[in-house]
Design a protein around this motif. Structure first.
Motif, PDB file in Angstrom:
ATOM      1  N   ALA A 272      55.927 -15.846   3.943  1.00 58.04           N
ATOM      2  CA  ALA A 272      55.060 -16.582   4.864  1.00 58.04           C
ATOM      3  C   ALA A 272      55.727 -16.732   6.225  1.00 58.04           C
TER       4      ALA A 272
ATOM      5  N   MET B  37      54.235 -15.345   9.680  1.00 61.80           N
ATOM      6  CA  MET B  37      54.053 -16.207  10.841  1.00 61.80           C
ATOM      7  C   MET B  37      54.638 -15.562  12.091  1.00 61.80           C
TER       8      MET B  37
ATOM      9  N   MET C  54      46.555 -15.526  11.599  1.00 60.07           N
ATOM     10  CA  MET C  54      46.993 -16.868  11.241  1.00 60.07           C
ATOM     11  C   MET C  54      45.769 -17.775  11.260  1.00 60.07           C
TER      12      MET C  54
ATOM     13  N   ILE D  90      48.730 -15.496   7.142  1.00 63.47           N
ATOM     14  CA  ILE D  90      49.462 -16.759   7.084  1.00 63.47           C
ATOM     15  C   ILE D  90      48.464 -17.891   7.270  1.00 63.47           C
TER      16      ILE D  90
ATOM     17  N   ASP E 275      49.887 -21.225   3.241  1.00 63.20           N
ATOM     18  CA  ASP E 275      51.260 -20.728   3.167  1.00 63.20           C
ATOM     19  C   ASP E 275      52.229 -21.678   3.862  1.00 63.20           C
TER      20      ASP E 275
END
Length: 613
Positions: free
Chosen positions: A294, A298, A499, A516, A533
Motif C-alpha cells: 500500500a 501510494m 488513490m 490505494i 489500505d
C-alpha cells in the motif's frame, strides 16, 4: 497467519542455532561442526525449495533461487559453514519480510458486525425477534429509533426519517414518505416505524456492498518485493558468471563463491526495513498504512478520487443563514426554534440547538409539544406558539401562508421553516460546508505528484458540482451508487494508479478496488477503514499530502538500497570469479553488504523534508 509466523521464527532459530552450535566444535577442535552446520541449513533449504516449487507452479520465480543454489551447492561441495551463513541470512530476511507483510489489511469485521443479526417482525402473536435469514418479502418489521434497517423494503407508516449518509454520502437525513423505498444499512434517525420487506437479507443493498468489498479485496495482487523487479537480469548474470568461472577454471568452489556473494540477502532485507521505516513515519504523521504494498501504491498514485461528504465537506449539517419574517429578530427566531427543538431527536434539531448554544443564547423549556415524525414539531415556548418543519407542516400548523423560501438557495442546502404565533416567522438554512483545510490538501497533493483530481459523490448533481467548482477539481461525478464508484475507479485507472479517499460504507467497495484506498478514520465509518489500505487517524486532510511525500521518499530509499545491494554484490561476484574470495569469505562479505544496505534503508526513519522525490 500465526502458523506462518511460527514457521518463520522456527526456521530463523534453527539456522542461528546450527551456526552457533557448529562454531563451538570448530573453536574446540572437534569434527562435528560440519554436521551441525548441515543440520542448521537443511530445514531452511527444504522450506525454500518448497516455496520455489509453489511459485514455479504459479509461473513465478525470483532471486530466492540463487539462495537455494548457494545453500545446496555449498552442502554438496563440503562448504557447510558457508551454507550455514547463507541459511541464517536468508531465514532472517524472510522473517523481516513477513513482518512487513503482516501489516496487511485486517478482515472486514467492522463492516460485517454492523449488519444486524435479527429484526423485530409483526406476527400473529405480536412482535417477535427473528434472525435475518427468516425474513421474507412481505413481512412487516418494526424499525426502532437508532436501529439499522436490516433489509430493503418500503415505509409502512406515515413517514420515516432515515440517515443514509453511510450508503449514499448524503449528509442530511432524508424524509421517506409512506410507500417509498428504504435501503438496508440506513439508520432510523426519527421515531420508530414499520417496514414492509421487499427483499431477503442476502439480496439487499447492504449485503451487496459487503460482497463488493470482498470481491474487490480478493482481486488485489499480493505485495511483491521491490527487489524482484531486478530478478530476471540479475539471476541470469549470476548463473552465467558462476558457470563461466567454474568452466574456465574447472573449480566448482569458485562458482559456488560467486553464488554465495550473489545471494540476494541485501535485497531481501533492505526493502522491508525501508518499508517498515516508512510505515512508522506515516503513522507518526497520523496516517496508518496497512502494508508495504500500500505504501508503494501510494507513492505511485497519479489520479485522486475523493468522496464529498465527510471528506471534502464537514459531513454535518451547520446553520448557514437565518432569514426572519414579520419583524421577528434573527436571534429571537433562532432562540425560539432551538428551544422547541430540544424536544426533538431529529438530526437537524441537534444542529439547531448547537448553533444556538454556540451563540450564547439562553434556551427555554418547551411545553405542550407535539411532533409529527418526518414532518415537524410544534409547541409553546415562553407562551409563544412555535412550529418548525417542512413548509407544508408549518403552513398547516399555523393555519396561514408558508414562510418564503430564499430565492438564492445554496445547492444541496436544507431549509427549516418556522411559524411563530400563527404567522410565518422565517427560514433557517442548513448546509454541509467545505472543510477549511481542503484547498491546502489538494494543493499539496498536486505538488506531491497527483495529476488528476475527481470528485465522486452519492449526493445530487447541484451540490456536488458546487464543491467541484469551489475547489477547482478536474471532474465531478454525482449520484454515484457503490457500484458506480467502483466503475469510475476502474475507468480512471487507465490514466494511472488511482488513490481513492472516502469515509462512508458506500465508499468501501471503491476503496478496496483502488490501487490505494484511504479512509478518513477519525470520523468515517468503521467499514471504510477496514476496506481501505490506509486510514487517516487524525481529522487533518493535510496529512494525506505528507503521507504521499513519505511514501515517495521511502520508495526512493528502498530502490536506492536495491541498486546499492546489487552493485556491491556484483563487485563481490567478480572478485569471487577471479579467485579472490572463498565461499566463506564471500558469505562474510555479503554480511558486510547487508549491514551497509540496511543502514541506508534506515534513513527512511528520518523526518520527511517535504520535498517531492
Amino acid at each position: 497467519m500465526p502458523d506462518e509466523a511460527a514457521r518463520r521464527i522456527l526456521l530463523l532459530g534453527i539456522a542461528a542455532a546450527g551456526l552457533v552450535a557448529g562454531l563451538l566444535p570448530v573453536l574446540l577442535g572437534r569434527g562435528a561442526a560440519e554436521w551441525l552446520f548441515t543440520i542448521g541449513t537443511l530445514p531452511v533449504l527444504a522450506a525454500l525449495l518448497r516455496d520455489l516449487w509453489h511459485g514455479f507452479r504459479r509461473g513465478e520465480f525470483g532471486l530466492d533461487l540463487i539462495a537455494a543454489l548457494s545453500m545446496g551447492g555449498a552442502l554438496l561441495l563440503g562448504e557447510s559453514l558457508a551454507a550455514a551463513v547463507v541459511a541464517l541470512m536468508y531465514a532472517g530476511g524472510e522473517f523481516l519480510e513477513f513482518r512487513a507483510r503482516q501489516r496487511a489489511r485486517a478482515e472486514m469485521t467492522a463492516l460485517l458486525s454492523r449488519v444486524p443479526r435479527s429484526a423485530m417482525r409483526h406476527g400473529a402473536k405480536g412482535l417477535e425477534e427473528v434472525p435475518l435469514d427468516a425474513i421474507a418479502p412481505g413481512d412487516r418489521l418494526l424499525i426502532a429509533r437508532g436501529a439499522v434497517v436490516p433489509v430493503d423494503g418500503s415505509i409502512d407508516a406515515v413517514a420515516a426519517v432515515l440517515d443514509t449518509s453511510a450508503l449514499t454520502g448524503e449528509p442530511l437525513p432524508q424524509r421517506i414518505a409512506q410507500g417509498e423505498a428504504a435501503m438496508s444499512g440506513s439508520v432510523n434517525a426519527g421515531e420508530a416505524f414499520d417496514l414492509l420487506a421487499t427483499r431477503r437479507a442476502a439480496e439487499s443493498t447492504y449485503a451487496g456492498i459487503v460482497r463488493l468489498v470482498e470481491a474487490a479485496q480478493a482481486s488485489k495482487a499480493p505485495m511483491a518485493r521491490l527487489a524482484d523487479r531486478w530478478s530476471v537480469w540479475f539471476l541470469a548474470f549470476t548463473v552465467l558468471l558462476a558457470g563461466g568461472a567454474w568452466i574456465a577454471t574447472g573449480d566448482a568452489v569458485r562458482g559456488l563463491a560467486v553464488l554465495v556473494v550473489a545471494t540476494p540477502c541485501p535485497l531481501i532485507l533492505a526493502v522491508p526495513v525501508a518499508i517498515i521505516a516508512g510505515l512508522s513515519r506515516a503513522a507518526g504523521a497520523g496516517v496508518l498504512v496497512k502494508s508495504g504494498g500500500a505504501l508503494e501504491a501510494m507513492a505511485r498514485a497519479r489520479v485522486l478520487l475523493l468522496d464529498k461528504t465527510g471528506t471534502l465537506t464537514i459531513g454535518r449539517a451547520r446553520l448557514a443563514a437565518i432569514l426572519p419574517e414579520n419583524g421577528v429578530a434573527e436571534e429571537e427566531l433562532l432562540r425560539l426554534a432551538a428551544s422547541l427543538d430540544q424536544a426533538s431527536g431529529h438530526v437537524l434539531a441537534q444542529a439547531l440547538v448547537e448553533a444556538a448554544t454556540t451563540r450564547g443564547l439562553t434556551l427555554s423549556t418547551p411545553i405542550a409539544v407535539q411532533e409529527a415524525p418526518g414532518e415537524g414539531i410544534a409547541g409553546l415556548v415562553d407562551d409563544r406558539q412555535v412550529a418548525i418543519g417542512s413548509a407544508t407542516y408549518v403552513a398547516t400548523t399555523i393555519g396561514g401562508p408558508t414562510p418564503a423560501a430564499p430565492p438564492d438557495q445554496p445547492p444541496g442546502a436544507a431549509l427549516v421553516f418556522i411559524g411563530v404565533d400563527g404567522a410565518p416567522g422565517g427560514v433557517l438554512v442548513f448546509e454541509d460546508p467545505i472543510r477549511p483545510d481542503a484547498p491546502a490538501m489538494l494543493a499539496g497533493m498536486r505538488r506531491a505528484g497527483i495529476g488528476r483530481v475527481v470528485l465522486l459523490s452519492g449526493d445530487a448533481e447541484a451540490p456536488a458540482q458546487a464543491v467541484g467548482r469551489a475547489l477547482g477539481l478536474d471532474s465531478v461525478v454525482a449520484g454515484c451508487t457503490p457500484e458506480g464508484k467502483v466503475a469510475v475507479v476502474r475507468a480512471e485507472g487507465q490514466a494511472g494508479p488511482v488513490m481513492m479517499i472516502g469515509d462512508g460504507v458506500n465508499d468501501a467497495p471503491a476503496l478496496a478496488a483502488a490501487a490505494i484506498g484511504i479512509a478518513m478514520g477519525a470520523r468515517g465509518a468503521a467499514a471504510s477503514s477496514e476496506a481501505a489500505d490506509a486510514v487517516v487517524l487524525v481529522d487533518r486532510l493535510d496529512r494525506l499530502a505528507q503521507a504521499i511525500r513519505i511514501a515517495r521518499r521511502t520508495l526512493h530509499i528502498a530502490r536506492q538500497s536495491v541498486i546499492a545491494g546489487i552493485g556491491l554484490s556484483s563487485a563481490g561476484m567478480v572478485a569471487a570469479a577471479l579467485g579472490h574470495l572463498t565461499p566463506v569469505e564471500g558469505a562474510l562479505l555479503q554480511e558486510a553488504i547487508d549491514v551497509a544496505v540496511i543502514l541506508n534503508a534506515l534513513r527512511a526513519l528520518r523526518g520527511d523534508d517535504d520535498r517531492a522525490i
